[in-house]
Design an enzyme around this catalytic site. Structure first.
Site, PDB file in Angstrom:
ATOM      1  CG  LEU A  61      -1.933  -1.079   1.412  1.00  0.00           C
ATOM      2  CD1 LEU A  61      -2.625  -0.943   2.762  1.00  0.00           C
ATOM      3  CD2 LEU A  61      -2.956  -1.026   0.289  1.00  0.00           C
ATOM      4  CG  ASP A  62       0.432   4.633  -2.766  1.00  0.00           C
ATOM      5  OD1 ASP A  62       1.229   3.852  -3.300  1.00  0.00           O
ATOM      6  OD2 ASP A  62      -0.333   5.387  -3.407  1.00  0.00           O
ATOM      7  CG  MET A  63       4.343   6.564   3.858  1.00  0.00           C
ATOM      8  SD  MET A  63       5.836   7.560   3.776  1.00  0.00           S
ATOM      9  CE  MET A  63       6.053   7.986   5.495  1.00  0.00           C
TER      10      MET A  63
END
Length: 460
Positions: free
Chosen positions: A295-297
């Protein structure tokens, strides 16, 4: 000096100059930007062109009379680069009788002629571009000068990188930041702080929001600014200061895998600078742990962690074969991008994506060279904007897993046309990115059990 505009304020100056690739605009820059925005709004010809989408920048400088500011725009403005209010270009290639324009006209004639003329025209075009780069003699705060080619090749000094980036791309040196610093140095003005903002509509090429502040582009500007900022005391890169070591909630665990609820602001895997991540935490507990997907940060939600490679490999096959299903919920930012009409209550967005090599980590839609990216969406409800959290809530079902896919598919004019709330790359930065991986379906790689897990979004 027409380009120097006084700032009548008692706002204190910052201790150090702005780090241009990651920053919060200083109040002095915000004050200067408001004056530039008022100027744009009051000049019809400038506003008409800027409304199509244009980056502007301000540089606050110290003078014997007090703080003042300079302003610039990227590229040309209404086909011109000689507006009195703004600083001039580093090099003016637009003079009709100048060498560049004369040679450009000759090349156009050659390219329109039979094959031999086209070949000669192509060669002369490359030579002209190289000549142009050499005309950009860029200063730094120490008073030293280098041309654009020397700056570029010094920055990419390793042989492998120099082969990959032998010369600057077209338009390098015409962005706001180099123009502003060059003029300040030429006029013996001391730079204090700098910021850039976007005016106008978001375009298909530039997913940016009206009046938002953005960092300088890394691809074209980082080599140049690395040189031009030498001699200035500059803020440290905030990204090197690290991020909070957030706690990780376990949603499900057995002998073979875990499913965790990743908080917003935590990396899935170690980054170039920040090492603390879901993967490093998991490997402290289980030395052979592997993250099954990412997942994106700034995206929160469900993430599968395999405790061994033997479990990871069959999980990966499920992802490759698109057998894993995910549901995200996102809050669209109708405050900054008002909702006109959604295309329909449900639908599918298909916009192929590729990285933007000149402005990483941004991605761009590329119908010819992009990789397939498909998202199903479903309108859920509107949340009143008068509350703490307002906007349009949608469910997103990605069929593919491209970087920033959901963020671009929401923000792009050919997608939903409204960025996700808190999206600092394609929308407007807030306290967090309002995107959450809410549900996931997959088959347990060892027991064969059909798994369905759900964690509500923390912002609802």
């Amino acid at each position: 000096m027409k380009q120097l505009h006084p700032l009548h304020t008692d706002i204190p100056k910052p201790e150090r100059f702005t780090y241009p690739f990651c920053y919060e605009p200083h109040p002095l820059c915000q004050l200067a930007a408001k004056e530039v925005q008022a100027y744009i709004a009051s000049h019809a010809e400038i506003k008409e062109d800027a409304d199509n989408g244009k980056m502007f920048g301000v540089l606050v400088v110290d003078t014997p009379e007090g703080v003042s500011f300079l302003s610039a725009y990227s590229g040309l403005l209404a086909g011109r680069n000689d507006w009195d209010y703004f600083v001039p270009p580093v090099f003016d290639a637009q003079q009709p009788d100048g060498y560049f324009k004369q040679e450009e006209r000759k090349i156009s004639t050659l390219i329109a002629s039979p094959e031999q003329g086209r070949l000669e025209g192509s060669k002369r075009s490359q030579d002209l571009q190289l000549w142009l780069f050499h005309q950009y003699q860029l200063l730094n705060a120490r008073g030293k000068s280098k041309d654009l080619v020397d700056i570029w090749q010094s920055y990419y000094s390793r042989e492998k990188l120099r082969r990959k980036f032998p010369l600057p791309p077209g338009g390098t040196g015409d962005c706001c930041a180099p123009k502003l610093l060059q003029y300040a140095y030429q006029q013996n003005l001391k730079p204090v702080c700098m910021a850039e903002f976007w005016w106008g509509r978001s375009t298909k090429e530039e997913l940016r929001q009206h009046l938002n502040y953005y960092p300088a582009c890394r691809g074209k500007c980082k080599p140049i600014l690395t040189w031009m900022l030498q001699g200035l005391e500059v803020d440290v890169n905030p990204e090197t200061l690290g991020f909070p070591h957030l706690e990780i909630e376990t949603v499900y665990e057995d002998d073979y895998l875990l499913v965790i609820n990743k908080p917003s602001g935590l990396l899935s895997t170690p980054g170039r600078v920040e090492q603390y991540s879901v993967e490093t935490v998991m490997r402290q507990r289980y030395p052979d742990a592997v993250i099954a997907h990412r997942l994106d940060m700034w995206t929160s939600g469900l993430l599968i962690v395999a405790k061994s490679m033997e479990v990871y490999c069959p999980l990966q096959q499920q992802f490759i074969k698109h057998q894993v299903r995910k549901r995200y919920v996102a809050l669209l930012d109708t405050l900054h991008s008002p909702l006109s009409t959604l295309h329909s209550p449900t639908g599918t967005i298909s916009l192929p994506l590729r990285p933007d090599p000149m402005n990483r980590p941004r991605q761009v839609v590329d119908m010819e060279h992009g990789k397939r990216a498909v998202t199903d969406y479903e309108f859920l409800k509107s949340l009143p904007s008068s509350g703490e959290v307002g906007g349009v809530l949608v469910a997103l079902y990605p069929q593919t897993g491209r970087t920033h896919q959901l963020r671009i598919h929401c923000a792009h004019p050919d997608g939903l046309g409204i960025p996700i709330k808190g999206d600092e790359l394609y929308g407007t930065k807030t306290d967090r990115l309002y995107l959450h991986a809410e549900q996931i379906w997959f088959q347990h790689p060892v027991t064969g059990q059909e798994m369905h897990l759900e964690v509500p979004a923390p912002f609802l």
